[in-house]
Design an enzyme around this catalytic site. Sequence first.
Site, PDB file in Angstrom:
ATOM      1  CB  SER A  10      -0.893  -0.046   1.251  1.00  0.00           C
ATOM      2  OG  SER A  10      -1.137   1.235   1.746  1.00  0.00           O
TER       3      SER A  10
HETATM    4  N1  LIG Z   1      -5.821   8.626   2.491  1.00  0.00           N
HETATM    5  C1  LIG Z   1      -5.570   7.377   3.181  1.00  0.00           C
HETATM    6  C2  LIG Z   1      -5.792   6.233   2.199  1.00  0.00           C
HETATM    7  C3  LIG Z   1      -5.845   4.896   2.906  1.00  0.00           C
HETATM    8  C4  LIG Z   1      -6.381   3.799   2.006  1.00  0.00           C
HETATM    9  O1  LIG Z   1      -7.222   4.029   1.146  1.00  0.00           O
HETATM   10  N2  LIG Z   1      -5.877   2.568   2.226  1.00  0.00           N
HETATM   11  C5  LIG Z   1      -6.344   1.437   1.455  1.00  0.00           C
HETATM   12  C6  LIG Z   1      -5.165   0.555   1.076  1.00  0.00           C
HETATM   13  S1  LIG Z   1      -3.995   1.417   0.074  1.00  0.00           S
HETATM   14  C7  LIG Z   1      -7.269   0.606   2.341  1.00  0.00           C
HETATM   15  O2  LIG Z   1      -7.064   0.514   3.527  1.00  0.00           O
HETATM   16  N3  LIG Z   1      -8.294  -0.031   1.760  1.00  0.00           N
HETATM   17  C8  LIG Z   1      -9.171  -0.918   2.477  1.00  0.00           C
HETATM   18  C9  LIG Z   1     -10.498  -0.340   2.820  1.00  0.00           C
HETATM   19  O3  LIG Z   1     -10.737   0.870   2.554  1.00  0.00           O
HETATM   20  O4  LIG Z   1     -11.347  -1.096   3.344  1.00  0.00           O
HETATM   21  C10 LIG Z   1      -4.141   7.374   3.733  1.00  0.00           C
HETATM   22  O5  LIG Z   1      -3.296   8.089   3.195  1.00  0.00           O
HETATM   23  O6  LIG Z   1      -3.881   6.696   4.734  1.00  0.00           O
END
Ligand SMILES: N[C@@H](CCC(=O)N[C@@H](CS)C(=O)NCC(=O)O)C(=O)O
Length: 215
Positions: A10
């Site tokens: 990620s």
């Molecule tokens: N803006 C957030 C983005 C976090 C994000 O979207 N993470 C994704 C993985 S890259 C995630 O956790 N996806 C799983 C979900 O939303 O359930 C950050 O910078 O921490």
Amino acid sequence: MPDLYYVPGSPPCRAVLLTAKALNLNLNLKLVDLHGGEQLKPEYLKLNPQHTVPTLVDDGLSIWESRAIITYLVNKYGKGSPLYPEDPKARALVDQRLYFDIGTLYQRFSDFFYPQLFGGAPADPSKLAKIEEALKYLDTFLEGQKYAAGPNLTVADLSLIASVSSFEVTDIDFKKYPNVKRWYETVKSTAPGYQEANEKGLEAFKHLVDSLMKK
Ligand SMILES: N[C@@H](CCC(=O)N[C@@H](CS)C(=O)NCC(=O)O)C(=O)O
């Protein structure tokens, strides 16, 4: 030691890993099985109702949003560090770059690439044009500057490099922007622990892309 809930591939998680390396700070890494929906389980939702990684848990504080995490880490564990300067003007510049990353650069990358990766959508040239525009902005910020917010490596570079390096797995040719290309090489060779904190996760991201886009 703070707990970091993460997945290696990620991009926002890699920004946190890079920051921890730059601070020489050990994190207790807790892998989250996003594919299996572990982030939607009640225990995880208690920590982060928004169910994203990265999430940091430190001394009773649970915090998510990678850029909030990395600035917190420097505030708490790197007092006085140039990674997040205390001078208001210097800090404002770092913050501006961080907001540019979350709101423009990485946002546009997500809008372009994730529908293709996770939804099998065709590449949308108008979305690609928006990324090119954002890269041109970044190239302008970097004119005559070693790093994204001036002469020193800051958390803005660590956040931006986690985003821009992810473009490597796509056809987005960010190296045609000369200042971006030079900055990319500079950060790769000067950010502490770059290989372990970013390249390894980038490999995992590449594998994910290969496995999903081959289908
Ligand atoms: N803006 C957030 C983005 C976090 C994000 O979207 N993470 C994704 C993985 S890259 C995630 O956790 N996806 C799983 C979900 O939303 O359930 C950050 O910078 O921490």
